[in-house]
Design a protein around this motif. Structure first.
Motif, PDB file in Angstrom:
ATOM      1  N   UNK A 141      -0.451  68.796  20.854  1.00 30.24           N
ATOM      2  CA  UNK A 141      -1.001  70.129  21.097  1.00 30.24           C
ATOM      3  C   UNK A 141       0.125  71.002  21.647  1.00 30.24           C
ATOM      4  N   UNK A 142      -0.030  72.325  21.605  1.00 28.94           N
ATOM      5  CA  UNK A 142       0.994  73.191  22.198  1.00 28.94           C
ATOM      6  C   UNK A 142       1.257  72.854  23.672  1.00 28.94           C
ATOM      7  N   UNK A 143       0.210  72.498  24.421  1.00 31.91           N
ATOM      8  CA  UNK A 143       0.386  72.120  25.835  1.00 31.91           C
ATOM      9  C   UNK A 143       1.210  70.837  25.946  1.00 31.91           C
ATOM     10  N   UNK A 144       0.955  69.864  25.078  1.00 28.75           N
ATOM     11  CA  UNK A 144       1.731  68.626  25.107  1.00 28.75           C
ATOM     12  C   UNK A 144       3.195  68.868  24.750  1.00 28.75           C
ATOM     13  N   UNK A 145       3.446  69.767  23.796  1.00 23.64           N
ATOM     14  CA  UNK A 145       4.826  70.107  23.437  1.00 23.64           C
ATOM     15  C   UNK A 145       5.535  70.682  24.662  1.00 23.64           C
ATOM     16  N   UNK A 146       4.878  71.584  25.370  1.00 20.22           N
ATOM     17  CA  UNK A 146       5.464  72.176  26.571  1.00 20.22           C
ATOM     18  C   UNK A 146       5.726  71.113  27.631  1.00 20.22           C
ATOM     19  N   UNK A 147       4.774  70.217  27.836  1.00 19.05           N
ATOM     20  CA  UNK A 147       4.930  69.141  28.827  1.00 19.05           C
ATOM     21  C   UNK A 147       6.066  68.200  28.438  1.00 19.05           C
ATOM     22  N   UNK A 148       6.121  67.830  27.164  1.00 19.16           N
ATOM     23  CA  UNK A 148       7.185  66.940  26.699  1.00 19.16           C
ATOM     24  C   UNK A 148       8.551  67.593  26.905  1.00 19.16           C
ATOM     25  N   UNK A 149       8.647  68.869  26.592  1.00 17.98           N
ATOM     26  CA  UNK A 149       9.906  69.587  26.794  1.00 17.98           C
ATOM     27  C   UNK A 149      10.335  69.581  28.242  1.00 17.98           C
ATOM     28  N   UNK A 150       9.412  69.834  29.141  1.00 17.60           N
ATOM     29  CA  UNK A 150       9.735  69.841  30.566  1.00 17.60           C
ATOM     30  C   UNK A 150      10.148  68.448  31.032  1.00 17.60           C
ATOM     31  N   UNK A 151       9.441  67.421  30.597  1.00 12.64           N
ATOM     32  CA  UNK A 151       9.770  66.046  30.975  1.00 12.64           C
ATOM     33  C   UNK A 151      11.171  65.683  30.475  1.00 12.64           C
ATOM     34  N   UNK A 152      11.466  66.005  29.235  1.00  9.32           N
ATOM     35  CA  UNK A 152      12.776  65.661  28.670  1.00  9.32           C
ATOM     36  C   UNK A 152      13.896  66.416  29.364  1.00  9.32           C
ATOM     37  N   UNK A 153      13.659  67.684  29.727  1.00  9.61           N
ATOM     38  CA  UNK A 153      14.680  68.459  30.449  1.00  9.61           C
ATOM     39  C   UNK A 153      14.951  67.854  31.821  1.00  9.61           C
ATOM     40  N   UNK A 154      13.901  67.449  32.520  1.00  7.03           N
ATOM     41  CA  UNK A 154      14.067  66.829  33.837  1.00  7.03           C
ATOM     42  C   UNK A 154      14.851  65.527  33.704  1.00  7.03           C
ATOM     43  N   UNK A 155      14.486  64.709  32.722  1.00 12.58           N
ATOM     44  CA  UNK A 155      15.186  63.433  32.517  1.00 12.58           C
ATOM     45  C   UNK A 155      16.652  63.668  32.162  1.00 12.58           C
TER      46      UNK A 155
END
Length: 165
Positions: free
Chosen positions: A134-148
């Protein structure tokens, strides 16, 4: 490590997330490698190197910087660039400002193969990742990957991450 010298073992939930991450990333790399081998005759890492060069000024970059950007060793890069040279997609030249260094340069033929293979690659990425979220999951995945990625940068910065916000 904990203060008593013992590791902080993963919880049941964390172990499940870790195993899912490993499975997903392994399957994704395999999926992208197969697609690029089939459509462009190259593995995913070679495609990534061509992309890095295509985005660089004058389609060229010092070999040491290219290795750093691609997150691979200089010896692995040297082998990959030799294969890309053999295909006529990249050439090497001595660095004019430092005779010890070399620049990798994306050739016109390399740019053409990148342009031809990009539509199939983006379709494979879209089908494997973005069409499933979902668009929300894409946003969450992006934030998680940036933090990592930020936390794993050797110098603690994200200055050389192309998708930095």
């Amino acid at each position: 490590m904990e203060s008593d010298g013992q590791p902080r073992w993963l919880s049941t939930e964390e172990q499940g997330v870790w195993q899912a991450y490993l499975q997903a990333t392994t399957l994704l790399e395999d999926h992208l490698d197969r697609q690029l081998q089939r459509d462009a005759g190259m593995p995913h890492i070679y495609y990534a190197l061509l992309v890095h060069l295509s985005r660089a000024p004058h389609r060229q970059m010092r070999m040491t910087q290219l290795a750093k950007n691609a997150k691979i060793t200089r010896s692995r890069l040297s082998h990959a660039v030799a294969r890309l040279e053999k295909s006529g997609w990249v050439r090497r030249e001595d660095c004019p400002s430092d005779k010890r260094g070399q620049n990798a340069i994306l050739t016109d033929e390399g740019q053409e193969v990148l342009t031809r293979s990009a539509p199939g690659h983006v379709t494979a990425v879209r089908q494997a990742i973005f069409d499933r979220l979902t668009p929300e999951q894409v946003s969450q995945l992006g934030e998680i990957m940036r933090v990592m990625a930020h936390g794993l940068q050797p110098d603690g910065t994200d200055a050389d991450l192309p998708w930095r916000r």
